[in-house]
Design an enzyme around this catalytic site. Structure first.
Site, short mmCIF file in Angstrom:
data_model
loop_
_atom_site.label_atom_id
_atom_site.label_comp_id
_atom_site.label_asym_id
_atom_site.label_seq_id
_atom_site.Cartn_x
_atom_site.Cartn_y
_atom_site.Cartn_z
N ASP A 1 0.78 -1.24 0.00
CA ASP A 1 0.00 0.00 0.00
C ASP A 1 0.82 1.29 0.00
OD1 ASP A 1 -1.95 -1.90 0.19
OD2 ASP A 1 -2.82 -1.16 2.05
N ASP B 1 -4.88 -0.67 -1.64
CA ASP B 1 -6.28 -0.44 -1.32
C ASP B 1 -6.97 -0.01 -2.61
OD1 ASP B 1 -6.33 -1.06 1.35
OD2 ASP B 1 -6.90 0.93 2.03
N LYS C 1 -7.33 -4.68 -3.04
CA LYS C 1 -8.18 -5.18 -1.96
C LYS C 1 -9.18 -4.13 -1.50
CE LYS C 1 -4.33 -4.10 1.19
NZ LYS C 1 -4.86 -2.99 1.99
N CYS D 1 -2.05 -2.33 7.76
CA CYS D 1 -2.01 -3.25 6.62
C CYS D 1 -0.73 -4.08 6.57
CB CYS D 1 -2.22 -2.47 5.32
SG CYS D 1 -3.89 -1.77 5.21
#
Length: 224
Positions: free
Chosen positions: A9, A51, A98, A180
């Site tokens: 991320d 993300d 995701k 994360c």
């Protein structure tokens, strides 16, 4: 045995100037690039997670608690969801997105992005394709939401991809240490991988990351 680096991320919205910035995110993007340039030969595979929110429900809030709800961030197809420009993508082989319709902290919840969504060196800011499979359209006649990834039988998750490449050992870096990165590392342990987090190549939201590090160590993650 194959070894993989998972870059978690490192996106515009999680770096300075983004909608949910983590202090040091932009600098980390450059540091990870330097690390990969110097050490890519030590890894058989390098992948990145993103993300990629379409409508994640209560994960987005106008009054976030910064535990279970957050300001809008990394909306699919927007510049905020793109990888930070200081992250060199030359050696990244695959991207896993995701959290389309729910909160998703672990990279192991991500789905493989199609080849035509992979960033290239000549990509201009804001020009990333919306992503998805051949069933994904923007404004077309299917039932898919714009920017969504098909989650049917052909969807490939991170665990599937790593297993298909005989990976047993993973190293995790990225944003954020206490969310994360931690979730990805612990899910990696649960999936049966040997997992190492390079602490110096992560940045966290909390000023005190001792609890997050301790939780990872207790879960079987090596902190280097």
């Amino acid at each position: 045995m194959s070894r993989a680096l998972i870059i978690v991320d490192v996106q515009n919205d999680f770096c300075e100037g983004g909608s949910l910035p983590v202090e040091g995110g932009a600098g980390l993007a450059a540091e990870i690039s330097e690390y990969v340039d110097a050490h890519h030969a030590q890894f058989d595979h390098i992948v990145a997670t993103q993300d990629w929110h379409v409508d994640p429900g209560a994960h987005f809030s106008a009054e976030p608690d910064f535990l279970d709800s957050w300001p809008r961030h990394c909306v699919a197809g927007t510049r905020g969801a793109e990888l930070h420009p200081d992250l060199d993508t030359e050696y990244i082989q695959a991207y896993f997105r995701k959290g389309q319709f729910t909160a998703a902290y672990s990279g192991f919840e991500g789905l493989l992005a199609p080849d035509d969504a992979v960033p290239t060196g000549d990509r201009k800011p804001g020009a990333m394709p919306l992503g998805g499979s051949t069933d994904t359209v923007a404004g077309g006649d299917t039932d898919e939401e714009p920017g969504s990834l098909a989650a049917g039988e052909d969807a490939i998750g991170l665990d599937d991809w790593l297993q298909s490449h005989d990976v047993e050992d993973v190293v995790v870096v990225g944003i954020a240490t206490d969310h994360c990165v931690k979730a990805t590392a612990l899910d990696g342990i649960q999936a049966g991988y040997s997992v190492t987090v390079l602490r110096g190549l992560t940045v966290g939201i909390s000023e005190d990351l001792d609890d997050a590090v301790a939780e990872m160590e207790l879960g079987g993650v090596d902190i280097a």
